[in-house]
Design an enzyme around this catalytic site. Structure first.
Site, PDB file in Angstrom:
ATOM      1  N   THR A 194       0.790  -1.233   0.000  1.00 15.01           N
ATOM      2  CA  THR A 194       0.000   0.000   0.000  1.00 15.01           C
ATOM      3  C   THR A 194       0.823   1.285   0.000  1.00 15.01           C
ATOM      4  OG1 THR A 194      -1.773  -1.133   1.163  1.00 15.01           O
ATOM      5  CG2 THR A 194      -1.846   1.233   1.247  1.00 15.01           C
ATOM      6  N   GLY A 224     -10.258  -4.120   1.383  1.00 13.66           N
ATOM      7  CA  GLY A 224      -9.762  -3.732   2.704  1.00 13.66           C
ATOM      8  C   GLY A 224     -10.179  -2.322   3.085  1.00 13.66           C
TER       9      GLY A 224
HETATM   10  N1  ASP Z   1      -4.510  -1.936   4.189  1.00 13.42           N
HETATM   11  C1  ASP Z   1      -4.377  -2.716   2.996  1.00 13.42           C
HETATM   12  C2  ASP Z   1      -5.506  -3.718   2.910  1.00 13.42           C
HETATM   13  O1  ASP Z   1      -5.855  -4.301   3.918  1.00 13.42           O
HETATM   14  C3  ASP Z   1      -3.103  -3.468   2.904  1.00 13.42           C
HETATM   15  C4  ASP Z   1      -1.862  -2.722   3.241  1.00 13.42           C
HETATM   16  O2  ASP Z   1      -1.863  -1.616   3.768  1.00 13.42           O
HETATM   17  O3  ASP Z   1      -0.829  -3.287   2.958  1.00 13.42           O
HETATM   18  O4  ASP Z   1      -5.978  -3.953   1.819  1.00 13.42           O
END
Ligand code: ASP
Length: 326
Positions: A194, A224
């Protein structure tokens, strides 16, 4: 004239210096630096926080080592499903997309949702149809392919796990979540990936943007926190702009991005106190990750509870700070 500020991230998680090569670290730093410079140049020329967070996020989406746009993780079917959100703290407007495919810069599409529709979140085929109508840039599957993500998918498929980015397999073959060894039968694995940005411009306007490929081996249209306003992304001129990264389900349960703003608004907490409390609260319920936040006075906060977080910031003193480890 307000003090300008910019904070960015490229994901939080199990990022250990002992597992990083000098060359790779240099590459990661270059990717973060390029994003910071891109956003900062806009803010310095009296550009808007909204333009700055979008441009900084585009730079990170185009950088193949981060889990967004090019370099996004693979789904179970070997595809890429991308989520993104952007919010304008001045107007309170927001736009987001969930599980879009083959869109080069999902954050640009999220902004178009904000500016060209009366909606906030478009998902799946409909979002892709909107993207075609808006004539945004598409790329074939090959563009999104990166060898390291493909290896992650093969590994995750073998173990039957849904896996967030930057995960490490513990020696026992189990997976580590929030510092503990998790039952291997558990479905959700250690976070991360992300990209995102939060900014304050010379007019005191705030904005936040976040973009992700989600989790390796994800199925069934899993979405997410990233495109959920208030969970992974939030901005309000009266308090702060926030972009989150980590184990999305926990950020959704706690409305983490909005929680930073709420603590400032209702408890009168400072940006740094509020941001730290939110990350502490996440830890208490077993959630791993971090966030970047900026307030209208040009302060920045970059707390996280994982081993590391790719992160950078620039404030009015003009000094660029880039860090990876705890
Ligand atoms: N927050 C993101 C998700 O759960 C993943 C991440 O931040 O790496 O899709």
């Amino acid at each position: 004239m307000n003090k300008i500020a910019l904070a960015i991230h490229g994901g939080a998680g199990t990022i250990l210096k002992s597992e990083m090569t000098v060359e790779l670290e240099r590459e990661y730093r270059a990717g973060l630096e390029n994003s910071l410079k891109t956003g900062w140049e806009i803010l310095q020329k009296n550009g808007s926080a909204l333009d700055a967070v979008e441009a900084a996020t585009v730079a990170l989406e185009n950088f193949p080592l981060f889990n967004a746009g090019r370099g996004a993780v693979f789904t179970h079917e070997g595809k890429h499903e991308l989520d993104a959100a952007i919010m304008d703290g001045a107007s309170g407007k927001a736009g987001a997309v969930a599980f879009v495919k083959n869109v080069v810069n999902p954050i640009k599409l999220a902004r178009l949702v904000m500016e060209r529709t009366e909606h906030i979140l478009l998902g799946g085929d409909g979002a892709n149809e909107f993207a075609r109508e808006m004539k945004v840039e598409f790329a074939p599957d090959d563009y999104f392919f990166t060898e390291h993500r493909y290896q992650q998918l093969l590994q995750a498929r073998e173990t039957g796990k849904v896996q967030l980015d930057h995960s490490v397999e513990a020696a026992s073959g189990e997976w580590r979540v929030a510092g503990e060894i998790q039952n291997p039968k558990s479905k959700i694995q250690n976070p991360i990936g992300t990209v995102g940005a939060a900014a304050c411009d010379v007019f005191g306007n705030l904005a936040a943007a976040t973009s992700t490929g989600g989790m390796t081996n994800k199925r069934f249209g899993r979405v997410g926190d990233t495109p959920i306003i208030g969970a992974g992304t939030y901005a309000d001129n009266r308090t702060c702009a926030v972009s989150c990264t980590g184990h999305g389900e926990f950020f959704m349960k706690t409305l983490a991005a909005y929680d930073v703003a709420a603590r400032m608004k209702y408890k009168n907490s400072s940006l740094i106190e509020a941001a730290q409390e939110v990350i502490e609260n996440l830890r208490n319920i077993g959630g791993e990750g971090g966030l970047v936040a900026v307030d209208a006075l040009g302060n920045v906060a970059l707390p996280f509870n994982s081993d590391g977080m790719y992160r950078g910031s620039m404030t009015a003193d003009g000094e660029m700070r880039i860090e990876i480890y705890r």
